[in-house]
Design a protein around this motif. Structure first.
Motif, mmCIF file in Angstrom:
data_model
loop_
_atom_site.group_PDB
_atom_site.id
_atom_site.type_symbol
_atom_site.label_atom_id
_atom_site.label_comp_id
_atom_site.label_asym_id
_atom_site.label_seq_id
_atom_site.Cartn_x
_atom_site.Cartn_y
_atom_site.Cartn_z
ATOM 1 N N PRO B 450 0.816 -1.223 0.000
ATOM 2 C CA PRO B 450 0.000 0.000 0.000
ATOM 3 C C PRO B 450 0.843 1.264 0.000
ATOM 4 O O PRO B 450 1.914 1.314 0.621
ATOM 5 C CB PRO B 450 -0.800 -0.081 1.304
ATOM 6 C CG PRO B 450 -0.689 -1.474 1.773
ATOM 7 C CD PRO B 450 0.588 -2.023 1.217
ATOM 8 N N GLY B 451 0.333 2.275 -0.674
ATOM 9 C CA GLY B 451 0.901 3.601 -0.605
ATOM 10 C C GLY B 451 -0.116 4.562 -0.013
ATOM 11 O O GLY B 451 -1.319 4.260 0.040
ATOM 12 N N LEU B 452 0.395 5.694 0.446
ATOM 13 C CA LEU B 452 -0.481 6.681 1.091
ATOM 14 C C LEU B 452 -0.214 8.064 0.503
ATOM 15 O O LEU B 452 0.941 8.462 0.342
ATOM 16 C CB LEU B 452 -0.207 6.719 2.602
ATOM 17 C CG LEU B 452 -0.527 5.452 3.396
ATOM 18 C CD1 LEU B 452 0.079 5.541 4.806
ATOM 19 C CD2 LEU B 452 -2.036 5.232 3.470
ATOM 20 N N VAL B 453 -1.287 8.780 0.218
ATOM 21 C CA VAL B 453 -1.178 10.155 -0.270
ATOM 22 C C VAL B 453 -1.947 11.060 0.686
ATOM 23 O O VAL B 453 -3.112 10.787 0.987
ATOM 24 C CB VAL B 453 -1.768 10.291 -1.689
ATOM 25 C CG1 VAL B 453 -1.839 11.763 -2.112
ATOM 26 C CG2 VAL B 453 -0.958 9.495 -2.693
ATOM 27 N N ALA B 454 -1.276 12.111 1.147
ATOM 28 C CA ALA B 454 -1.962 13.094 1.998
ATOM 29 C C ALA B 454 -2.470 14.230 1.119
ATOM 30 O O ALA B 454 -1.769 14.703 0.226
ATOM 31 C CB ALA B 454 -1.001 13.641 3.058
ATOM 32 N N LEU B 455 -3.701 14.657 1.371
ATOM 33 C CA LEU B 455 -4.247 15.771 0.592
ATOM 34 C C LEU B 455 -5.329 16.481 1.391
ATOM 35 O O LEU B 455 -5.745 15.998 2.452
ATOM 36 C CB LEU B 455 -4.779 15.284 -0.766
ATOM 37 C CG LEU B 455 -6.090 14.508 -0.828
ATOM 38 C CD1 LEU B 455 -6.394 14.149 -2.281
ATOM 39 C CD2 LEU B 455 -6.057 13.262 0.004
ATOM 40 N N ASP B 456 -5.754 17.601 0.897
ATOM 41 C CA ASP B 456 -6.699 18.412 1.646
ATOM 42 C C ASP B 456 -8.135 17.976 1.377
ATOM 43 O O ASP B 456 -8.467 17.497 0.294
ATOM 44 C CB ASP B 456 -6.528 19.887 1.280
ATOM 45 C CG ASP B 456 -7.293 20.782 2.231
ATOM 46 O OD1 ASP B 456 -6.792 20.999 3.363
ATOM 47 O OD2 ASP B 456 -8.403 21.218 1.875
ATOM 48 N N VAL B 457 -8.974 18.192 2.377
ATOM 49 C CA VAL B 457 -10.377 17.804 2.279
ATOM 50 C C VAL B 457 -11.077 18.481 1.096
ATOM 51 O O VAL B 457 -12.086 17.968 0.578
ATOM 52 C CB VAL B 457 -11.105 18.116 3.605
ATOM 53 C CG1 VAL B 457 -11.214 19.619 3.829
ATOM 54 C CG2 VAL B 457 -12.476 17.457 3.668
ATOM 55 N N ALA B 458 -10.553 19.615 0.648
ATOM 56 C CA ALA B 458 -11.167 20.319 -0.471
ATOM 57 C C ALA B 458 -11.071 19.531 -1.773
ATOM 58 O O ALA B 458 -11.851 19.762 -2.703
ATOM 59 C CB ALA B 458 -10.512 21.689 -0.663
ATOM 60 N N ARG B 459 -10.127 18.573 -1.833
ATOM 61 C CA ARG B 459 -9.883 17.887 -3.108
ATOM 62 C C ARG B 459 -10.778 16.661 -3.282
ATOM 63 O O ARG B 459 -10.315 15.549 -3.549
ATOM 64 C CB ARG B 459 -8.400 17.535 -3.239
ATOM 65 C CG ARG B 459 -7.508 18.754 -3.272
ATOM 66 C CD ARG B 459 -7.992 19.801 -4.284
ATOM 67 N NE ARG B 459 -8.039 19.279 -5.639
ATOM 68 C CZ ARG B 459 -7.029 19.366 -6.495
ATOM 69 N NH1 ARG B 459 -5.925 20.005 -6.171
ATOM 70 N NH2 ARG B 459 -7.134 18.850 -7.698
ATOM 71 N N GLU B 460 -12.066 16.910 -3.150
ATOM 72 C CA GLU B 460 -13.051 15.843 -3.380
ATOM 73 C C GLU B 460 -12.919 15.244 -4.769
ATOM 74 O O GLU B 460 -13.255 14.082 -4.991
ATOM 75 C CB GLU B 460 -14.475 16.398 -3.232
ATOM 76 C CG GLU B 460 -14.930 16.570 -1.821
ATOM 77 C CD GLU B 460 -16.451 16.728 -1.729
ATOM 78 O OE1 GLU B 460 -17.106 16.659 -2.779
ATOM 79 O OE2 GLU B 460 -16.952 16.912 -0.620
ATOM 80 N N ASP B 461 -12.485 16.081 -5.726
ATOM 81 C CA ASP B 461 -12.351 15.570 -7.092
ATOM 82 C C ASP B 461 -11.418 14.368 -7.151
ATOM 83 O O ASP B 461 -11.567 13.491 -7.999
ATOM 84 C CB ASP B 461 -11.847 16.674 -8.025
ATOM 85 C CG ASP B 461 -10.530 17.261 -7.542
ATOM 86 O OD1 ASP B 461 -10.366 17.445 -6.303
ATOM 87 O OD2 ASP B 461 -9.653 17.530 -8.379
ATOM 88 N N VAL B 462 -10.458 14.315 -6.232
ATOM 89 C CA VAL B 462 -9.510 13.204 -6.224
ATOM 90 C C VAL B 462 -10.020 12.041 -5.372
ATOM 91 O O VAL B 462 -10.107 10.898 -5.830
ATOM 92 C CB VAL B 462 -8.131 13.681 -5.688
ATOM 93 C CG1 VAL B 462 -7.157 12.506 -5.584
ATOM 94 C CG2 VAL B 462 -7.580 14.784 -6.586
ATOM 95 N N TYR B 463 -10.400 12.330 -4.146
ATOM 96 C CA TYR B 463 -10.638 11.206 -3.234
ATOM 97 C C TYR B 463 -12.046 10.640 -3.278
ATOM 98 O O TYR B 463 -12.318 9.646 -2.602
ATOM 99 C CB TYR B 463 -10.211 11.566 -1.798
ATOM 100 C CG TYR B 463 -11.005 12.657 -1.106
ATOM 101 C CD1 TYR B 463 -12.247 12.393 -0.527
ATOM 102 C CD2 TYR B 463 -10.500 13.951 -0.986
ATOM 103 C CE1 TYR B 463 -12.971 13.376 0.117
ATOM 104 C CE2 TYR B 463 -11.213 14.947 -0.342
ATOM 105 C CZ TYR B 463 -12.443 14.648 0.209
ATOM 106 O OH TYR B 463 -13.155 15.622 0.861
ATOM 107 N N THR B 464 -12.932 11.232 -4.045
ATOM 108 C CA THR B 464 -14.242 10.587 -4.192
ATOM 109 C C THR B 464 -14.320 9.702 -5.441
ATOM 110 O O THR B 464 -15.379 9.196 -5.782
ATOM 111 C CB THR B 464 -15.398 11.612 -4.225
ATOM 112 O OG1 THR B 464 -15.245 12.442 -5.357
ATOM 113 C CG2 THR B 464 -15.430 12.442 -2.961
#
Lengths: 574, 574
Positions: B450-464
């Motif tokens: 597994p890999g992990l990426v940290a990002l901001d909650v604003a970036r729904e375009d990525v994490y949804t």
């Protein structure tokens, strides 16, 4: 919106706990159960009930329905009901502000959800009890919107509909109670030293509703066909928007008024039940059904709109329960009680001029005729005897209208006028024309007695169309075997709500049960008394099967309620 | 096809009557129950079981699957399975002659229907018992089609899948048994002289199946996700056509072989269960799903085809049960067992390289960091500690592959390669890259940690977006309150099979339960031991909720089984 730590309580639950026990039991046994007396007798409902009910009904006429003004509205009043007996009702209803109503419905969910199944069921019982007290008022409203005769309006629109409501409450309650609130699960295991070390977890199962439920009512049975969906959705936690048929608003307006009143008194939000009235031709059902936030739709009505609903709502994942139309069928093989059979058949054809979704249309009779306790009857003899029985039942105008009611719309009247054309097109014969009956009280009512057309089994093009209203087909078959095969095939393809058979042969009855199972329709056998193929009893008879195109659901089985709520688990080690 | 006058009996019902009692009870209590030991230990399954199972598996390779040649076939053999560990399986399967197979399935219905729920359930238990005896063979088949590591292939593909099968049998059995076979209904009444004269009717309730059931399997859990649909349909009387994923045929071929063998031995038609195999790219699922005679569809797989199924099959009235894809989410608020939490999370991310429909993807962590028993950790500290835990779990190649398995397809590999791009696009940071692991035995296997990426909650375009495989997002939120709101919103909109929360605060846990209920997803709280968010136990944990877009059904609740059969009433006076 925290899940309650303890079982919710409520004064209405104290009041109705015994009723909940009764109806749980009644649903399990499926024997006879009724909460509301079906007789409109003053001995049962009180000496003044009939008059008070009539007065209450008349008070709605030519008036805006003020008791629903607490609903979100844009201020307009809508309504165009005209009694099939003649007079325009003149009642108008506050048009629903749909966006605001949907927001209100959603806001009402949490408290209702967290009240739990038992409190919801008790509140629902109270609503139906209070509706029952307005049975005479509702009966008049049903009569003057559906065209049903008065006693039928009272029974089918009142206590029988109320029993179906209670049945839906019972089914929804029991279904939710099958899910435990919480369990401790203990998985056996051992620690590293080999000692028993079970993994113990607490799991809480929380019942959540699906969302807004839409109930689309019909013209002919405004309450009977709407209550099951309304109460099945409500008891499982969903807010309900009731969209009555534009010609049958009043019975549901009264029902919704009572529901809102009881909900408010019980400390819940009246927005859990809202009426979405419309005038003729507004198309509100479509507008509502297309909303993404409608999660459940219950519909009774024509097959075209029903099919559209199933497609469009099904495609977006909404649940859709439909009752559309069908070709109800009876196979006549033989009888040891000819008079009983003819009387029973005549009554089933006559009641409400055949304007029931359960009324028989197709009667299959062998070309060789049938054996009876009065000797052998030829195909034509049977037709003439049945015509005679209908004639006797409907020969006297004053008595006839108490069974026939009034025709509900132009399509029915047109069907009643079409017997000659149908017979001529099909190379058949008009065995009995649909008699025009004069209503002694309502001169403008169009009242029609049943007519019968005899035709050959080959003319599927004619008799597999639903010919709604006072039209029966006597279909000449080669044999009872062919009759049963036709019943199974036509029901499987075109749908039916009911089927029946008359035979003195156990083999034929067995074969009829198989044909009914193959077609997917409930079967009544040898009815010769006061039970009729068109009638089903709450708690005991399933209405519809969901196994043929006439309806995709049944009142009331587990499938009708089990998907109206979902279960959310939360688990943790203990 | 006469309805049986007496309760059907069968030798297998004698054999398994006690099991039926056990599983009825287990379904009601929803506590822990398992019929099949999950340990592949020789002490449990026998000293030679593992070797024999491997041999049996290897005997299928490079061979036509002759044991299914009794199915209707056009003579062609199809199959293109390649192990995610490298080797092509070379197994081929007789292509199904679909028309003939459907006719055979229909012809098999009457005897199976009339056998009744208990006999059907007993036969189903026997099938699953016999499947259990081939668990090692199936484990190897699951491993070399899904890419699961061996122990997981054994457990999830064997006993856990078998327990889910038994759960479906129990649910279907109990649901049918809720309908009485027959009742006498007695409606009170009086004759004309006023004497009691009840109307007594016998009502027989006959259970009939819906028709042909289609089960469409998936690549990653060929047995676990197919058995519930197969056995729910079979126990309720429907013949089943099993269409495996073209890359995961063998596990279901073995299962179908066993089912057909048991059915035949039990005196039923083997056509009640048929395999519809295909090679890559043949599109057989679509062909089968479009057939009018398919009445039920169970599907696990991608959301695009799942949505198409729901639309087209829903529109023609077929039942469709789907499990598609989702964004599984975890809210990290605080913990009193940091090591336990990190170990548990690392394992959940690592197991089968995140290729489970239940594997976590989105981890919401407050920007301010979290309180732990080892003091306060900043957002970045938490990410680094979690990366460390994953690194320790997967640092040794030989050990790592026993958890990671192999990547199942190019999309997963591409996702594993995309972390840098994702981080850069999203203005985030790669906290842990997805390490390439070398398999000590299978040089061609592509194994990724597994890999992990940290990002901001604003970036729904990525994490949804679902990023299937070994990719986790650490999402920086303003607060736990925002984390919970995001969890509810994203699950409601995009779906999820699982959710979890870590917190030492009862208020936060309560709020998390509400957020899970609002989103419609099951919640695991503070898992720090040997229970993982990705795992659900048959009979106790519902898999899916049917309350969010990831799945429209749950293993196994009443809604999953209640509509797979219908009830046909026949009534008569007695």
């Amino acid at each position: 919106m925290t899940a309650p730590a303890t079982t919710p309580t409520h004064a209405l639950l104290d009041t109705h706990a015994g009723v909940l026990d009764e109806i749980r039991q009644a649903l399990t046994t499926r024997s006879w159960y009724s909460r509301y007396p079906e007789s409109p007798s003053p001995r049962v409902y009180g000496e003044s009930a009939a008059t008070e009910g009539l007065n209450a009904y008349e008070a709605h006429l030519q008036q805006p329905y003020a008791a629903l003004s607490s609903q979100p509205t844009d201020g307009a009043f809508v309504g165009s009901e005209v009694s099939p007996y003649g007079p325009a009702l003149g009642a108008t209803y506050p048009a629903l502000d749909v966006d605001a109503a949907f927001e209100a419905a959603k806001a009402a969910i949490p408290a209702w959800r967290d009240a739990g199944p038992q409190v919801r069921a008790a509140v629902c019982v109270e609503i139906v009890d209070r509706i029952n007290k307005r049975s005479f008022e509702i009966a008049n409203a049903v009569m003057h919107t559906s065209g049903q005769p008065f006693v039928m309006s009272f029974q089918a629109g009142g206590p029988h509909a109320q029993d179906r409501a209670i049945e839906a409450v019972a089914a929804g309650l029991v279904e939710q109670e099958r899910v435990p609130a919480s369990v401790v699960s203990e998985k056996p295991g051992r620690d590293r030293e080999g000692n028993p070390a079970p993994t113990r977890m607490q799991k809480d199962y929380r019942i959540v509703p699906r969302g807004i439920a839409l109930v689309i009512g019909c013209n002919t049975f405004p309450t009977w066909n709407a209550y099951p969906g309304i109460f099945a959705s409500l008891v499982t936690g969903n807010p309900v928007v009731v969209k009555p048929h534009p010609r049958a608003v009043l019975p549901l307006a009264i029902s919704v008024e009572v529901a809102r009143e009881v909900l408010s008194e019980a400390g819940f939000d009246a927005a859990l039940v809202q009426l979405a009235p419309e005038g003729d031709g507004q198309g509100l059902a479509r507008t509502l059904a297309e909303r993404d936030d409608v999660a459940i739709i219950d519909y009774t009505g024509g097959p075209t709109f029903g099919a559209w609903l199933e497609q469009q709502a099904g495609a977006r994942g909404a649940l859709v329960y439909t009752e559309k139309a069908g070709i109800n069928s009876i196979v006549i093989d033989s009888t040891d009680d000819l008079k009983g059979m003819l009387g029973n058949l005549a009554f089933s054809l006559t009641l409400y001029s055949g304007q029931m979704c359960t009324a028989p249309q197709n009667l299959y009779v062998p070309a060789d005729g049938i054996d009876t306790d009065e000797g052998h009857l030829s195909f034509d003899d049977f037709g003439d005897r049945l015509a005679g029985a209908v004639g006797r039942l409907t020969g006297d105008d004053t008595k006839a209208v108490e069974l026939l009611g009034a025709t509900v719309n132009d399509q029915v009247r047109s069907n009643a006028d079409s017997l000659g054309r149908l017979a001529s097109d099909a190379g058949g014969r008009v065995v009995l024309d649909s008699r025009r009956v004069t209503h002694p009280t309502y001169a403008d009512a169009v009242v029609r007695a049943p007519g019968l057309v005899a035709l050959d089994v080959a003319r599927e093009d004619v008799y597999t169309q639903e010919c709604f209203g006072p039209v029966g087909f006597l279909i000449r078959t080669a044999s009872t075997e062919q009759s049963l095969a036709q019943l199974a095939d036509t029901v499987h393809e075109h749908g039916a709500m009911t089927a029946a058979v008359y035979s003195t042969s156990e083999d034929v009855l067995d074969a009829a049960r198989d044909a009914a199972a193959a077609g997917g329709v409930a079967l009544s056998e040898n009815l010769t008394g006061q039970i009729f193929v068109n009638q089903t009893a709450a708690f005991s008879d399933l209405h519809g099967t969901g196994a043929n195109p006439a309806a995709n659901a049944a009142y009331t089985d587990a499938a009708f309620v089990a998907n109206r709520f979902r279960v959310i688990t939360s688990r943790r080690h203990v």
